[in-house]
Design a protein around this motif. Structure first.
Motif, PDB file in Angstrom:
ATOM      1  N   SER A 175       1.053  -1.075   0.483  1.00 42.79           N
ATOM      2  CA  SER A 175      -0.110  -0.165   0.020  1.00 42.79           C
ATOM      3  C   SER A 175       0.704   1.612   0.123  1.00 42.79           C
ATOM      4  O   SER A 175       2.416   1.012   0.369  1.00 42.79           O
ATOM      5  N   ALA A 176       0.343   2.117  -0.447  1.00 40.62           N
ATOM      6  CA  ALA A 176       0.844   3.697  -0.009  1.00 40.62           C
ATOM      7  C   ALA A 176       0.744   4.431   0.536  1.00 40.62           C
ATOM      8  O   ALA A 176       0.678   5.656   0.313  1.00 40.62           O
ATOM      9  N   ARG A 177      -0.077   4.129   1.534  1.00 33.25           N
ATOM     10  CA  ARG A 177      -0.484   5.077   2.697  1.00 33.25           C
ATOM     11  C   ARG A 177       0.458   5.388   3.560  1.00 33.25           C
ATOM     12  O   ARG A 177       1.548   4.908   3.520  1.00 33.25           O
ATOM     13  N   ASP A 220      -1.278 -13.177   5.602  1.00 35.76           N
ATOM     14  CA  ASP A 220      -1.167 -12.005   6.722  1.00 35.76           C
ATOM     15  C   ASP A 220      -0.320 -10.907   6.475  1.00 35.76           C
ATOM     16  O   ASP A 220       0.065 -10.417   5.561  1.00 35.76           O
ATOM     17  N   LEU A 221       0.835 -11.556   5.403  1.00 36.85           N
ATOM     18  CA  LEU A 221       2.038 -11.210   4.969  1.00 36.85           C
ATOM     19  C   LEU A 221       1.581 -10.957   3.309  1.00 36.85           C
ATOM     20  O   LEU A 221       1.909 -10.307   2.796  1.00 36.85           O
ATOM     21  N   ALA A 222       0.865 -12.444   2.526  1.00 38.41           N
ATOM     22  CA  ALA A 222       0.179 -11.441   1.530  1.00 38.41           C
ATOM     23  C   ALA A 222      -0.503 -10.964   1.142  1.00 38.41           C
ATOM     24  O   ALA A 222      -0.385  -9.938  -0.213  1.00 38.41           O
ATOM     25  N   TYR A 223      -1.390 -10.513   2.956  1.00 40.53           N
ATOM     26  CA  TYR A 223      -1.869  -9.607   1.897  1.00 40.53           C
ATOM     27  C   TYR A 223      -1.081  -7.785   2.281  1.00 40.53           C
ATOM     28  O   TYR A 223      -1.765  -7.029   1.471  1.00 40.53           O
ATOM     29  N   VAL A 224      -0.738  -7.574   3.517  1.00 39.92           N
ATOM     30  CA  VAL A 224       0.721  -6.677   3.652  1.00 39.92           C
ATOM     31  C   VAL A 224       1.234  -6.920   2.136  1.00 39.92           C
ATOM     32  O   VAL A 224       1.025  -5.606   1.369  1.00 39.92           O
ATOM     33  N   ALA A 225       1.854  -7.504   1.125  1.00 45.35           N
ATOM     34  CA  ALA A 225       1.624  -7.441   0.249  1.00 45.35           C
ATOM     35  C   ALA A 225       0.596  -7.407  -1.047  1.00 45.35           C
ATOM     36  O   ALA A 225       1.530  -6.212  -1.969  1.00 45.35           O
ATOM     37  N   ALA A 226      -0.237  -7.523  -0.974  1.00 46.83           N
ATOM     38  CA  ALA A 226      -0.691  -7.440  -1.698  1.00 46.83           C
ATOM     39  C   ALA A 226      -1.685  -5.718  -1.711  1.00 46.83           C
ATOM     40  O   ALA A 226      -2.853  -5.259  -2.734  1.00 46.83           O
ATOM     41  N   GLY A 227      -1.585  -5.270  -0.648  1.00 45.81           N
ATOM     42  CA  GLY A 227      -1.631  -3.720   0.470  1.00 45.81           C
ATOM     43  C   GLY A 227      -3.089  -3.506  -0.244  1.00 45.81           C
ATOM     44  O   GLY A 227      -3.740  -2.442   0.540  1.00 45.81           O
ATOM     45  N   ARG A 228      -3.272  -4.812   0.626  1.00 44.06           N
ATOM     46  CA  ARG A 228      -4.878  -5.098   1.535  1.00 44.06           C
ATOM     47  C   ARG A 228      -4.256  -4.554   2.690  1.00 44.06           C
ATOM     48  O   ARG A 228      -5.911  -3.730   3.949  1.00 44.06           O
ATOM     49  N   CYS A 229      -3.648  -5.140   3.834  1.00 41.01           N
ATOM     50  CA  CYS A 229      -3.245  -4.371   4.967  1.00 41.01           C
ATOM     51  C   CYS A 229      -1.996  -3.693   4.551  1.00 41.01           C
ATOM     52  O   CYS A 229      -0.977  -3.775   3.961  1.00 41.01           O
ATOM     53  N   ASP A 230      -1.959  -2.736   5.570  1.00 36.95           N
ATOM     54  CA  ASP A 230      -0.312  -1.792   5.659  1.00 36.95           C
ATOM     55  C   ASP A 230       0.527  -2.396   6.615  1.00 36.95           C
ATOM     56  O   ASP A 230       2.116  -2.055   6.392  1.00 36.95           O
ATOM     57  N   GLY A 231       0.354  -3.705   7.551  1.00 39.96           N
ATOM     58  CA  GLY A 231       1.662  -3.938   8.166  1.00 39.96           C
ATOM     59  C   GLY A 231       0.850  -5.087   9.016  1.00 39.96           C
ATOM     60  O   GLY A 231      -0.607  -4.815   9.274  1.00 39.96           O
ATOM     61  N   ASP A 291       0.140   7.295   6.741  1.00 44.49           N
ATOM     62  CA  ASP A 291      -0.065   8.063   8.243  1.00 44.49           C
ATOM     63  C   ASP A 291      -0.866   6.206   8.536  1.00 44.49           C
ATOM     64  O   ASP A 291      -1.632   5.846   8.344  1.00 44.49           O
ATOM     65  N   LEU A 292      -0.351   6.121   9.987  1.00 45.27           N
ATOM     66  CA  LEU A 292      -0.781   5.388  10.860  1.00 45.27           C
ATOM     67  C   LEU A 292      -1.909   5.032  11.372  1.00 45.27           C
ATOM     68  O   LEU A 292      -3.301   4.554  11.383  1.00 45.27           O
ATOM     69  N   THR A 293      -3.011   6.378  10.602  1.00 48.35           N
ATOM     70  CA  THR A 293      -4.177   7.217  12.042  1.00 48.35           C
ATOM     71  C   THR A 293      -4.995   6.282  10.005  1.00 48.35           C
ATOM     72  O   THR A 293      -6.453   5.990  10.659  1.00 48.35           O
ATOM     73  N   ASP A 294      -5.061   5.879   9.002  1.00 45.65           N
ATOM     74  CA  ASP A 294      -5.482   5.308   7.595  1.00 45.65           C
ATOM     75  C   ASP A 294      -4.950   3.950   7.560  1.00 45.65           C
ATOM     76  O   ASP A 294      -5.904   3.312   6.810  1.00 45.65           O
ATOM     77  N   ALA A 295      -4.462   3.148   9.153  1.00 45.89           N
ATOM     78  CA  ALA A 295      -3.588   1.792   8.648  1.00 45.89           C
ATOM     79  C   ALA A 295      -4.675   0.937   8.652  1.00 45.89           C
ATOM     80  O   ALA A 295      -4.579   0.778   9.711  1.00 45.89           O
ATOM     81  N   VAL A 296      -4.536  -0.163   8.042  1.00 40.74           N
ATOM     82  CA  VAL A 296      -5.576  -1.011   8.466  1.00 40.74           C
ATOM     83  C   VAL A 296      -4.255  -2.415   8.920  1.00 40.74           C
ATOM     84  O   VAL A 296      -3.363  -2.741   7.983  1.00 40.74           O
ATOM     85  N   ILE A 297      -3.878  -2.618  10.176  1.00 43.08           N
ATOM     86  CA  ILE A 297      -2.740  -3.825  10.660  1.00 43.08           C
ATOM     87  C   ILE A 297      -3.530  -4.689  11.157  1.00 43.08           C
ATOM     88  O   ILE A 297      -3.962  -5.040  12.490  1.00 43.08           O
ATOM     89  N   ALA A 298      -2.574  -5.978  10.512  1.00 42.00           N
ATOM     90  CA  ALA A 298      -2.446  -7.192  10.871  1.00 42.00           C
ATOM     91  C   ALA A 298      -2.005  -8.013  11.942  1.00 42.00           C
ATOM     92  O   ALA A 298      -0.749  -7.407  12.247  1.00 42.00           O
ATOM     93  N   GLU A 312       9.167  -8.534  -2.590  1.00 41.50           N
ATOM     94  CA  GLU A 312       9.085  -8.587  -3.651  1.00 41.50           C
ATOM     95  C   GLU A 312       7.985  -7.270  -4.275  1.00 41.50           C
ATOM     96  O   GLU A 312       8.275  -7.265  -5.337  1.00 41.50           O
ATOM     97  N   ALA A 313       7.065  -7.238  -3.177  1.00 44.18           N
ATOM     98  CA  ALA A 313       6.159  -6.095  -3.750  1.00 44.18           C
ATOM     99  C   ALA A 313       6.554  -4.974  -3.194  1.00 44.18           C
ATOM    100  O   ALA A 313       5.571  -4.098  -2.700  1.00 44.18           O
ATOM    101  N   GLY A 314       7.881  -4.586  -2.631  1.00 44.75           N
ATOM    102  CA  GLY A 314       8.352  -3.785  -2.561  1.00 44.75           C
ATOM    103  C   GLY A 314       8.162  -2.761  -0.835  1.00 44.75           C
ATOM    104  O   GLY A 314       8.667  -1.913  -0.509  1.00 44.75           O
TER     105      GLY A 314
END
Ligand code: LIP
Length: 263
Positions: free
Chosen positions: A146-148, A194-205, A150-157, A225-227
């Motif tokens: 994801s490109a977020r 959880d890690l795959a969802y971070v890679a996909a930008g679904r979760c921010d962390g 701010d932590l206030t916008d972030a969804v964290i797993a 590899e997803a940056g």
């Protein structure tokens, strides 16, 4: 559409084969023969069968590689440089409860470094793959974290300690601090996803401690590899060895790490 490398063709083929039986078993989850391995840690007949299929298929294609298996442990190969790190069902508790959020996880290690990873949820048919230097993909679509900013916008797993595992009191203190700083927390019960969802930008962390190498081997390379950025929770560089992982997009890492390590 991207062309799959010979290595990824082998990995996806093995995962698809194991997934066919796993999907059938998931449909009959109540009839499965389940034995207890320890508190809250179940081994199912499906788990063992999937692991056997993965091992057979990967051995057919790469006969000399070794294995580190969740159920079968370490199996040395003739080739000491390569080792498959496999969880046949990551998210076993979800599987046994009929929750369709579990995955086959296959990582390939070369000289101690993860060079390829696959995380496959057979129910949703989502196949996350990555190879070193070649990017991360979900069903052939390129992934970016994801490109977020701010932590206030972030969804964290995260992974929450449970009966028989983890330090409950200290975890609750950390959770309290993160809750107050972010848009939402998710506990989905499958570290590799959880890690795959971070890679996909679904979760921010995502952060968790007390993991095993097979829970995270494949997911680590997906995020990188997803940056994304992956360390241990305290910033250390060896999550696979310690079982402690913090994965985020590059912008949120410092802030989340600071909150996690406040005391
Ligand atoms: C599980 C992890 C999960 C974690 C669980 C467990 P398993 O792996 O993926 O996120 O919090 O405690 O370790 O045991 O289902 O392969």
């Amino acid at each position: 559409m991207t062309l799959r490398s010979p290595l990824m063709t082998v990995m996806t083929g093995a995962a698809q084969k194991a997934a066919r039986a796993l999907k059938r078993d998931f449909g009959e989850v109540e009839q499965l023969q389940v034995s207890r391995k320890g508190p809250s840690d179940f081994v199912s007949a499906a788990d063992l069968r999937a692991e056997r299929t993965l091992r057979q298929e990967l051995t057919k294609a790469r006969p000399k590689f070794g294995f580190l298996l969740e159920e079968g442990g370490e199996i040395k190969g003739e080739d000491p440089r390569h080792r498959w790190i496999i969880d046949p069902i990551d998210g076993t508790t979800n599987f046994l409860h009929g929750i369709p959020h579990f995955a086959i996880s296959i990582g390939l290690e070369m000289d101690g470094e993860i060079i390829a990873g696959l995380v496959f949820n057979p129910v949703t048919d989502e196949m996350f793959v990555a190879e070193k230097g070649k990017g991360a993909f979900l069903n052939d679509h390129r992934l970016r974290v994801s490109a977020r900013t701010d932590l206030t916008d972030a969804v964290i797993a995260t992974g929450i300690p449970h009966h028989g595992r983890g330090e409950h009191g200290p975890y609750l203190k950390v959770l309290g601090r993160v809750m107050a700083a972010v848009a939402g927390i998710r506990r989905m019960g499958t570290a590799s996803l959880d890690l795959a969802y971070v890679a996909a930008g679904r979760c921010d962390g995502y952060w968790e401690t007390g993991l095993q190498p097979w829970d995270m081997a494949a997911g680590l390379i997906l995020v990188r590899e997803a940056g994304g950025f992956v360390t241990e929770v305290d910033g250390g560089k060896t999550p696979l060895a310690s079982g402690s992982v913090l994965a985020t997009n590059a912008k949120l890492h410092k802030g989340l790490q600071g909150i996690l390590n406040q005391d």
